[in-house]
Design a protein around this motif. Structure first.
Motif, mmCIF file in Angstrom:
data_model
loop_
_atom_site.group_PDB
_atom_site.id
_atom_site.type_symbol
_atom_site.label_atom_id
_atom_site.label_comp_id
_atom_site.label_asym_id
_atom_site.label_seq_id
_atom_site.Cartn_x
_atom_site.Cartn_y
_atom_site.Cartn_z
ATOM 1 N N ASP A 1 0.866 -1.186 0.000
ATOM 2 C CA ASP A 1 0.000 0.000 0.000
ATOM 3 C C ASP A 1 0.898 1.230 0.000
ATOM 4 O OD1 ASP A 1 -2.247 -1.618 0.181
ATOM 5 O OD2 ASP A 1 -2.168 -1.625 2.386
ATOM 6 N N ILE A 2 0.630 2.170 -0.908
ATOM 7 C CA ILE A 2 1.418 3.404 -1.008
ATOM 8 C C ILE A 2 0.485 4.588 -0.814
ATOM 9 C CG2 ILE A 2 2.865 4.839 -2.500
ATOM 10 C CD1 ILE A 2 3.850 2.305 -3.854
ATOM 11 N N ASP A 3 0.798 5.408 0.173
ATOM 12 C CA ASP A 3 -0.021 6.586 0.482
ATOM 13 C C ASP A 3 0.907 7.801 0.536
ATOM 14 O OD1 ASP A 3 -1.870 8.415 1.295
ATOM 15 O OD2 ASP A 3 -2.014 7.690 3.370
ATOM 16 N N LEU A 4 1.189 8.377 -0.642
ATOM 17 C CA LEU A 4 2.053 9.545 -0.756
ATOM 18 C C LEU A 4 1.285 10.656 -1.461
ATOM 19 C CD1 LEU A 4 5.429 7.900 -1.857
ATOM 20 C CD2 LEU A 4 4.842 8.786 0.399
ATOM 21 N N PRO A 5 0.958 11.749 -0.776
ATOM 22 C CA PRO A 5 0.241 12.857 -1.430
ATOM 23 C C PRO A 5 1.058 13.436 -2.584
ATOM 24 C CG PRO A 5 0.200 13.095 0.959
ATOM 25 C CD PRO A 5 1.151 11.987 0.658
ATOM 26 N N ASP A 6 0.337 13.948 -3.586
ATOM 27 C CA ASP A 6 1.021 14.525 -4.751
ATOM 28 C C ASP A 6 1.902 15.708 -4.368
ATOM 29 O OD1 ASP A 6 -0.221 12.645 -6.299
ATOM 30 O OD2 ASP A 6 -1.894 13.956 -6.890
ATOM 31 N N GLY A 7 1.536 16.412 -3.293
ATOM 32 C CA GLY A 7 2.328 17.575 -2.893
ATOM 33 C C GLY A 7 3.724 17.226 -2.410
ATOM 34 N N LEU A 8 3.992 15.945 -2.103
ATOM 35 C CA LEU A 8 5.309 15.542 -1.631
ATOM 36 C C LEU A 8 6.238 15.142 -2.756
ATOM 37 C CD1 LEU A 8 4.373 13.333 1.460
ATOM 38 C CD2 LEU A 8 4.831 15.783 1.386
ATOM 39 N N MET A 9 5.717 14.957 -3.965
ATOM 40 C CA MET A 9 6.529 14.391 -5.036
ATOM 41 C C MET A 9 7.644 15.316 -5.503
ATOM 42 S SD MET A 9 5.629 11.409 -5.422
ATOM 43 C CE MET A 9 4.323 10.300 -4.917
ATOM 44 N N ALA A 10 7.543 16.609 -5.224
ATOM 45 C CA ALA A 10 8.601 17.543 -5.627
ATOM 46 C C ALA A 10 9.698 17.666 -4.585
ATOM 47 C CB ALA A 10 8.000 18.924 -5.913
ATOM 48 N N CYS A 11 9.528 17.042 -3.420
ATOM 49 C CA CYS A 11 10.545 17.122 -2.364
ATOM 50 C C CYS A 11 11.807 16.370 -2.801
ATOM 51 C CB CYS A 11 10.020 16.540 -1.051
ATOM 52 S SG CYS A 11 8.631 17.457 -0.357
ATOM 53 N N MET A 12 12.971 16.930 -2.469
ATOM 54 C CA MET A 12 14.246 16.317 -2.811
ATOM 55 C C MET A 12 14.653 15.327 -1.720
ATOM 56 S SD MET A 12 14.862 17.712 -5.692
ATOM 57 C CE MET A 12 16.538 17.188 -5.996
ATOM 58 N N VAL A 13 15.055 14.114 -2.148
ATOM 59 C CA VAL A 13 15.493 13.075 -1.232
ATOM 60 C C VAL A 13 16.778 12.468 -1.782
ATOM 61 C CG1 VAL A 13 13.141 12.555 -0.469
ATOM 62 C CG2 VAL A 13 14.118 11.287 -2.389
ATOM 63 N N PRO A 14 17.606 11.833 -0.934
ATOM 64 C CA PRO A 14 18.803 11.160 -1.443
ATOM 65 C C PRO A 14 18.414 10.002 -2.377
ATOM 66 C CG PRO A 14 18.970 11.527 0.918
ATOM 67 C CD PRO A 14 17.564 11.852 0.543
ATOM 68 N N ARG A 15 19.233 9.813 -3.381
ATOM 69 C CA ARG A 15 18.970 8.744 -4.353
ATOM 70 C C ARG A 15 19.055 7.377 -3.673
ATOM 71 N NH1 ARG A 15 19.540 8.413 -9.927
ATOM 72 N NH2 ARG A 15 20.341 10.534 -9.971
ATOM 73 N N LEU A 16 18.091 6.483 -4.009
ATOM 74 C CA LEU A 16 18.029 5.121 -3.480
ATOM 75 C C LEU A 16 18.025 5.115 -1.946
ATOM 76 C CD1 LEU A 16 20.264 2.874 -5.774
ATOM 77 C CD2 LEU A 16 17.779 2.968 -5.614
ATOM 78 N N ILE A 17 17.259 6.021 -1.321
ATOM 79 C CA ILE A 17 17.147 6.052 0.126
ATOM 80 C C ILE A 17 16.006 5.161 0.611
ATOM 81 C CG2 ILE A 17 15.514 7.968 0.462
ATOM 82 C CD1 ILE A 17 18.842 7.441 2.311
ATOM 83 N N LEU A 18 15.006 4.903 -0.258
ATOM 84 C CA LEU A 18 13.849 4.098 0.139
ATOM 85 C C LEU A 18 14.043 2.612 -0.141
ATOM 86 C CD1 LEU A 18 10.831 6.328 -0.963
ATOM 87 C CD2 LEU A 18 11.474 5.716 1.348
ATOM 88 N N GLN A 19 14.724 2.284 -1.229
ATOM 89 C CA GLN A 19 14.797 0.885 -1.662
ATOM 90 C C GLN A 19 15.407 -0.042 -0.607
ATOM 91 O OE1 GLN A 19 17.785 -0.893 -2.665
ATOM 92 N NE2 GLN A 19 16.582 -2.759 -3.020
ATOM 93 N N PRO A 20 16.528 0.325 0.082
ATOM 94 C CA PRO A 20 17.059 -0.598 1.098
ATOM 95 C C PRO A 20 16.098 -0.810 2.266
ATOM 96 C CG PRO A 20 18.723 1.016 0.463
ATOM 97 C CD PRO A 20 17.433 1.476 -0.123
ATOM 98 N N VAL A 21 15.356 0.240 2.651
ATOM 99 C CA VAL A 21 14.428 0.106 3.773
ATOM 100 C C VAL A 21 13.229 -0.749 3.365
ATOM 101 C CG1 VAL A 21 13.095 1.367 5.487
ATOM 102 C CG2 VAL A 21 15.190 2.374 4.565
ATOM 103 N N ILE A 22 12.712 -0.534 2.140
ATOM 104 C CA ILE A 22 11.585 -1.355 1.673
ATOM 105 C C ILE A 22 12.027 -2.806 1.506
ATOM 106 C CG2 ILE A 22 10.016 -1.725 -0.259
ATOM 107 C CD1 ILE A 22 9.868 1.265 -0.599
#
Length: 569
Positions: free
Chosen positions: A441-462
């Motif tokens: 299940d993915i619950d990410l509002p559209d307003g967050l999609m422009a936020c800058m994050v480090p590359r490949l920061i989510l994949q190891p945690v998922i």
């Protein structure tokens, strides 16, 4: 080419500095010292005399205050009040006398601050009195003191009537009494306590000052003491006066200071100044000679050797008897450096060649990921040509994840929308492995999609959530949600795999700020890598935390600092 400014030699500069910074200060010091002896020393001496007088008077006041505190001691002892109460009931004076004599003997018989102590009961002061003599005072017997006391008693009683519960001081002949009324618990008078002060104990520090020609101390209106000299003051004397105020009394001191005695020791200063000048002149000549032999000549030899090396004479050796351990060490070091200079140049040349080889190998290694990506494209094309769409899509997803891992664009941060393309590619591959057993299940509002994050920061945690969230032979659910809070982007990955105590200890070690990944197997450092990357990029307030919630759910929370709008603009 601009003409180089020629500096003077060290010997010339040293000579100029010594003449300017030694002889001139000597002359100035002589003038200043003469002025100080003439004007400043007298003023400083007067100030010092006043401070010393005030200090000694304060010491006397402190000792008087200790005597006042000692006069309060019978009031705190129940023996006096109990004995007085019993006497009022049975009239047995002998018993009262024994009890009170033991009390006052214990308090004052060995107290060096007092010559003797007399306590007269209020009922009949003439007949009912107790006398305690200090054994070390060398005074008269108790009977003779009682005779003397009868002559002083009226004045003591007259003073006591004006005191209430405070203290007073009374001078009778050559003796000073500290007088206090003692009362019972109902503040009814029991009697009058008179303590004969041992005056040298209190004011000896004042009397022994050598420059005091006349000294007078006043302890209230009834005790004025002339402790030293009664002669008229000398023309050079200076009057000193100081007052110390206490709760029950005021101590005033007046003295005449003989400044002739104080300044007598400064007559030899001009001769001493002349002797100092002659000594400094001899020292100046010795310094010139010492500097030339021990410093100037060795430096000149080292300069000559350095000039030869600059001309290309590698291995030039300095042969000079330095005459000191420091310059001998410098000469040896110079010779060693000169001998090793050719070797050092050769070593630097070899290191430069090695550095260039390493750069070439790094460029060659950069070609390999391109080859791997091109190979995946060829396999993908072959799968499509064979009609295997599922394999083709897995290869496309793998290529997307690989492209993110290679970071060929050199962008450490990407928008969250781009990061989600890598997450979705990874999840596609994982779904092919687990099938219906994995729910995401993915619950990410559209307003967050422009936020800058480090590359490949989510994949190891998922990946960690998937591996621990799918129970063996069962199903699992992974939820990804995000929101903003207090200037931070919060991303949470939740799974229902649960945490054991061993898991919690392992996670705590991996997420510790001082965790070292060097000795850890590469498969166990994914979440540690994420945590340290966030802390390095955004500070100690950011990072990764993993904790167990209600219902066995495990939440991994990534905290990412958002840029200040004013700073980003």
């Amino acid at each position: 080419m601009a003409k180089t400014r020629r500096n003077r030699s060290l010997r010339g500069q040293m000579t100029f500095i010594i003449l300017l910074c030694w002889l001139l200060p000597m002359v100035l010091a002589a003038v200043i010292l003469g002025s100080y002896l003439t004007f400043g020393l007298g003023r400083q001496t007067r100030q010092s005399v006043e401070e010393q007088f005030q200090l000694n008077l304060q010491m006397g006041a402190d000792r008087v205050e200790s005597a006042v505190e000692a006069s309060r001691l019978p009031s705190y002892d129940p023996e006096l009040r109990d004995g007085w109460s019993q006497y009022r009931r049975d009239g047995n004076y002998a018993l009262l006398y024994r009890r009170c004599y033991a009390l006052f003997n214990r308090l004052y018989q060995s107290d060096s601050r007092f010559l003797y102590a007399v306590f007269s009961f209020d009922r009949d002061p003439q007949k009912m009195s107790i006398t305690v003599v200090n054994g070390s005072s060398g005074l008269l017997s108790s009977r003779e003191l009682r005779d003397q006391w009868r002559g002083d008693l009226p004045a003591v009683l007259e003073l006591a009537e004006t005191l209430d519960t405070s203290v007073g001081f009374l001078k009778r002949g050559g003796q000073v009494y500290l007088v206090r009324n003692l009362v019972d618990s109902d503040y009814r008078p029991i009697g009058v306590l008179a303590l004969a002060l041992d005056l040298p104990y209190y004011f000896e520090n004042l009397s022994l000052l050598p420059w005091v020609s006349s000294l007078e101390v006043e302890l209230g209106p009834h005790a004025s003491l002339h402790l030293k000299g009664n002669a008229p003051p000398h023309p050079g004397d200076r009057a000193l006066e100081h007052t110390v105020s206490a709760r029950d009394y005021t101590l005033r001191g007046r003295a005449e200071a003989d400044y002739g005695v104080l300044m007598a020791g400064f007559d030899a200063y001009p001769w001493l100044l002349g002797a100092m000048g002659l000594s400094l002149l001899l020292l100046l000549l010795f310094t010139f000679r010492f500097f030339r032999r021990k410093i100037s000549d060795p430096i000149a030899a080292l300069m000559a050797g350095a000039a030869d090396i600059r001309e290309g004479q590698w291995g030039r050796q300095v042969d000079y008897a330095a005459g000191s351990r420091e310059f001998e060490y410098l000469a040896d070091s110079f010779n060693q450096m000169s001998a090793q200079l050719h070797t050092q140049f050769h070593r630097l040349y070899q290191e430069e060649l090695a550095r260039r080889d390493a750069q070439i190998k790094a460029l060659q290694a950069h070609i390999n990921p391109h080859f791997l990506n091109n190979t995946l494209e060829s396999i993908n094309w072959q799968a499509r040509m064979s009609g295997d769409a599922k394999t083709a899509k897995m290869i496309e997803a793998l290529s997307t994840v690989l492209d993110a891992a290679l970071d060929r664009k050199g962008m450490p941060e990407v928008r969250l929308s781009e990061e989600m393309t890598y997450v979705n590619a990874y999840l596609y591959i994982v779904r092919q492995r687990f099938g219906q057993r994995l729910a995401v299940d993915i619950d990410l509002p559209d307003g967050l999609m422009a936020c800058m994050v480090p590359r490949l920061i989510l994949q190891p945690v998922i990946e960690n959530a998937v591996e621990h969230g799918i129970r063996p032979g069962g199903e699992g659910r992974v939820t990804l949600r995000g929101y903003l809070r207090d200037g931070f982007l919060i991303l949470e990955i939740e799974n229902d795999g649960g945490l054991s105590r061993q898991d919690e200890e392992h996670i705590a070690r991996l997420l510790s700020p001082d965790y070292d990944m060097a000795g850890e197997p590469s498969g166990n450092i994914g979440i540690a890598n994420v945590n340290q990357r966030l802390r390095i990029l955004y500070g100690p307030d950011c990072g990764l935390s993993i904790f167990a919630g209600q219902g066995g759910l495990v939440t991994a929370r990534l905290t990412i600092s958002l840029p200040n709008p004013e700073q980003s603009s």
